[in-house]
Design an enzyme around this catalytic site. Structure first.
Site, mmCIF file in Angstrom:
data_model
loop_
_atom_site.group_PDB
_atom_site.id
_atom_site.type_symbol
_atom_site.label_atom_id
_atom_site.label_comp_id
_atom_site.label_asym_id
_atom_site.label_seq_id
_atom_site.Cartn_x
_atom_site.Cartn_y
_atom_site.Cartn_z
ATOM 1 N N GLY A 35 -7.960 -3.313 -1.877
ATOM 2 C CA GLY A 35 -7.698 -2.247 -2.853
ATOM 3 C C GLY A 35 -8.113 -0.865 -2.394
ATOM 4 N N CYS A 36 -8.497 -0.742 -1.141
ATOM 5 C CA CYS A 36 -8.840 0.577 -0.626
ATOM 6 C C CYS A 36 -7.741 1.030 0.329
ATOM 7 C CB CYS A 36 -10.159 0.534 0.137
ATOM 8 S SG CYS A 36 -11.508 -0.112 -0.853
#
Lengths: 126, 413
Positions: A35-36
């Site tokens: 999710g980064c």
């Protein structure tokens, strides 16, 4: 306003530079936080009933943010980490980065830190 | 080129900018420099007000009612279809299918064309420049049909070559689907030549025009494309509406994509017969308000002139490459001879995300990351890029602002 932001970023960059590097063998998908937009690796070791975090990122601002988090959560018991209230994120004006849509994934980092806390708590009940 | 320059000077960018309310925004107390146009463009007041006005004065469901408002809404929807037809040089308005956008257009073809024409052991060809939306639907089709997805790779300048496509095509090739302009690099693909090569072997071609429609004139009849897809929101229109152009001969042979209202002729529990084109492919209530808005965006483009837009953006591109190349550590990704809309770059070893975050705080909007083109980046062996992308309202001053900001970032690290 811009100067204020620049001061914050310069501080984050300093923190990033001071963060001890993670061992290369841990820079694997297993420790990668999903999710980064930039890659962030986070590892948690259990030592003397406390959790010791090590982290790294290929983007320096992101690395500064994870360094800040690590600084706050390091050397605490699993129970503390599982229940930690990271109120300071709001206080220092990083909270605008906390919305799930912001791609830097601060939310993912916080979640992963807490998950480590919960996992070690389940394992050692501390 | 003389022509292009003289046309450029004819455009009054200041008054064009005044048509876009969002361009006068300030972010972090800085005037907004919007260089993320490949993701979506801003909308002129003509489009924004027109949509609002539509809801106030003409809102009613289309193709159903006998009443006045329904007639008015249906007329507006079909007028928008005609505008699109004329804008892309199609022969018939029934060859214009309204969709949610490029992605849905490609999925429609992958499903409906795939159902009819693709069988086990057949091949679909795409290029290594594609956006995920022109990769994944074909992968899904190939998985469903046990067919093979083949990839046309780009050269060291990130260019694609028709003769390489020629080598890839076999008797089992059922379709080529290829982008006109790379969303990642701005590379303009010689699609006319690609189509000629494929047609010489009897293979139809789908063109992803998502990054082309807003930058230069498109004529599907001249191009002889079998299918072509684009979205309104990247071309000054509203989100949630796009187009699939398809040749009648293909669309008539393809089964419907989705079932529902509007796409039927008669329904009984035993058998349903389908409506004619284009309605066969427009199940459910179409997004008629945004279709109308798309028509207004076409009006906007026509009022400026797509040739004038192309000339202005060409000048901006040349200026950007020249200006940014003088910035220390500036490393452009890809080196195509023909580039439109976007440039991708990195700043030395500084992570693209760091660059993007800092540019943001200086009021400059760019996109960073993989740009939904992970396979292309894998071929290039880079993690990601910063992408600056242009529209008709961008100025050389904004490019100067970007260059200054990059110099500033260089000094921080």
């Amino acid at each position: 306003m811009f100067d204020e932001w620049m001061a914050k970023y310069e501080y984050l960059i300093e923190l990033a530079k001071d963060l001890p590097p993670i061992q290369p063998e841990y820079k694997t998908n297993e420790y990668l936080i999903q999710g980064c937009q930039s890659r962030v690796w986070l590892r948690a070791d259990y030592q003397n009933e406390r959790i010791v975090f090590t982290a790294d990122s290929d983007a320096i601002i992101t690395k500064g943010i994870i360094a800040l988090l690590v600084r706050v959560v390091n050397n605490r018991t699993p129970h503390e980490i599982a229940n930690i209230n990271l109120y300071f994120i709001d206080k220092i004006g990083l909270s605008q980065n906390l919305s799930p849509t912001r791609s830097n994934g601060l939310l993912s980092m916080v979640k992963q830190i807490k998950l480590y806390g919960i996992a070690y708590y389940a394992k050692f009940k501390q | 080129m003389m022509n292009a320059v003289s046309m450029q000077t004819a455009l009054d960018i200041k008054s064009i900018r005044a048509m876009f309310p969002a361009l006068s925004l300030s972010v972090y107390n800085k005037p907004l420099v919007y260089l993320d146009n490949s993701a979506t463009t801003h909308k002129p007041a003509l489009v924004i007000d027109g949509i609002s006005d539509f809801y106030r004065t003409r809102n009613s469901n289309i193709h159903r009612g006998v009443h006045y408002l329904s007639e008015a809404a249906t007329l507006a929807y079909e007028e928008a279809r005609n505008k699109v037809k004329d804008f892309i040089g199609a022969q018939h308005s029934h060859e214009i299918i309204f969709t949610r956008g490029t992605t849905e257009s490609i999925n429609l073809v992958a499903f409906s064309y795939g159902e009819k024409f693709v069988h086990e052991g057949d091949e679909i060809i795409i290029s290594a420049l594609e956006h995920h939306s022109n990769i994944v639907p074909w992968q899904m089709l190939c998985e469903r049909k046990n067919a093979k997805l083949k990839v046309l790779y780009f050269d060291q300048n990130t260019e694609l070559h028709p003769e390489k496509l020629d080598e890839l095509i076999t008797p089992r090739t059922k379709l080529v689907s290829i982008t006109w302009v790379s969303n990642l690099l701005g590379t303009v693909v010689p699609v006319k030549e690609m189509i000629e090569v494929a047609h010489a072997k009897g293979v139809p071609v789908m063109i992803d025009a998502a990054q082309a429609i807003q930058h230069f004139s498109i004529d599907v009849s001249w191009l002889d494309a079998d299918f072509l897809a684009f979205s309104a929101h990247k071309a000054y229109g509203p989100t949630g509406i796009g187009v699939l152009y398809g040749k009648t001969e293909w669309l008539n042979q393809m089964p419907p994509y989705q079932g529902g209202g509007d796409m039927i002729e008669t329904v009984s529990f035993e058998k349903t017969t389908y409506n004619q084109l284009p309605f066969k492919f427009e199940a459910g209530t179409g997004n008629f308000v945004d279709a109308y808005g798309m028509g207004l965006a076409i009006d906007f483009i026509r009022s400026i002139g797509i040739e004038n837009i192309a000339a202005h953006e060409h000048q901006l591109m040349e200026y950007a490459i020249e200006t940014l190349s003088r910035v220390e550590n500036f490393m452009m990704v890809g080196n195509p001879a023909n580039r439109a809309g976007a440039i991708s770059f990195n700043l030395g070893s500084i992570h693209h995300y760091d660059v993007g975050m800092l540019l943001d705080k200086m009021g400059i909007a760019v996109r960073t990351g993989t740009h939904c083109a992970q396979p292309a980046l894998e071929v290039l062996d880079i993690q990601g890029t910063v992408r600056a992308s242009f529209a008709v309202y961008n100025t050389t001053q904004e490019i100067d602002a970007l260059a200054d900001a990059l110099r500033f970032i260089n000094n921080i690290f």
